[in-house]
Design a protein around this motif. Structure first.
Motif: not given
Length: 252
Positions: A79-91, A138-141, A221-224
């Motif tokens: 699986m590949w997921m497009l994750i938002r980078r919380p430290q960056d602004e979206i375009s 951090e308990q993504v699983s 879960a990963i984005e959180v």
């Protein structure tokens, strides 16, 4: 790298957020998904790094996982997921936020009003999927254990509003917060929460598992977890800590 392939992959991820080589019974394959999975699987390190650099410039990152990493991924699948980078602004071309529009119930509502409502609904969602079940970000699983009923989220938001109304707030910004939340009438909360759930489902951050019952997804879960590590919202170990961080974020 063939740039048309990069465009194909990016457009699919931007719309669907996830790509799988094999889908499970919980999710049907999307049109074009097999082609995108084939492209990603064919890329070597150089192509993936080039694509990652492009995604970073747009405020995203590519996250890859297999069935060996997390439950819920099909046996032998990737699986590949497009994750938002919380430290960056979206375009800038993504500046219109559908999340805000999803909870709008009046045309004249400002971004301030929508932002306050979204934040409070969002953190009550975190309460149900983390705090209530004794789970850390951090308990993504444990994402497969994060179920909630739509009515429970509505009740959590309503109970939170009552607590906010009872606060003795002094600053003008804090009073403004109470004014915004205190303006709800009738079915306003129900409509806002329904809109919130709808956009979360469309974003693949949660999935509907039965009538009015929802489950967090792996990408959700990963984005959180990424947001927790990057901006340090604080540990969500009990309701008081959620409320404390909520107040800080909403009125700070």
């Amino acid at each position: 790298m063939i740039f048309s392939d990069m465009g194909t992959v990016f457009q699919f991820l931007l719309k669907n957020r996830i790509v799988e080589t094999k889908t499970t019974t919980k999710r049907r394959s999307k049109p074009g998904e097999a082609e995108v999975a084939h492209i990603l699987n064919s890329w070597g390190i150089e192509e993936l790094e080039e694509f990652e650099e492009f995604l970073n410039s747009q405020g995203f990152s590519l996250y890859e996982a297999t069935d060996q990493d997390y439950k819920g991924i099909a046996l032998g699948g990737k699986m590949w997921m497009l994750i938002r980078r919380p430290q960056d602004e979206i375009s800038s071309f993504l500046s219109i936020d559908p999340s805000m529009e999803a909870i709008r119930i009046k045309d004249i509502e400002s971004k301030e009003v929508l932002g306050v409502w979204f934040l409070h609904i969002w953190l009550m969602y975190l309460y149900l999927t983390y705090t209530k079940i004794g789970r850390s970000p951090e308990q993504v699983s444990k994402y497969e254990d994060a179920f909630f009923i739509g009515d429970d989220l509505i009740d959590a938001v309503r109970e939170h509003l009552e607590r906010v109304r009872a606060l003795q707030l002094e600053s003008e910004s804090q009073k403004r917060l109470v004014d915004i939340l205190d303006s709800e009438k009738g079915t306003d909360v129900n409509r806002r929460v329904k809109g919130f759930i709808d956009v979360m489902v469309k974003s693949n951050l949660i999935q509907k598992v039965s009538e009015n019952e929802y489950q967090q997804t792996l990408i959700g879960a990963i984005e959180v977890a990424e947001a927790f590590r990057s901006v340090m919202l604080g540990t969500l170990v009990n309701e008081d800590s959620v409320m404390q961080k909520l107040d800080q974020l909403a009125v700070g």
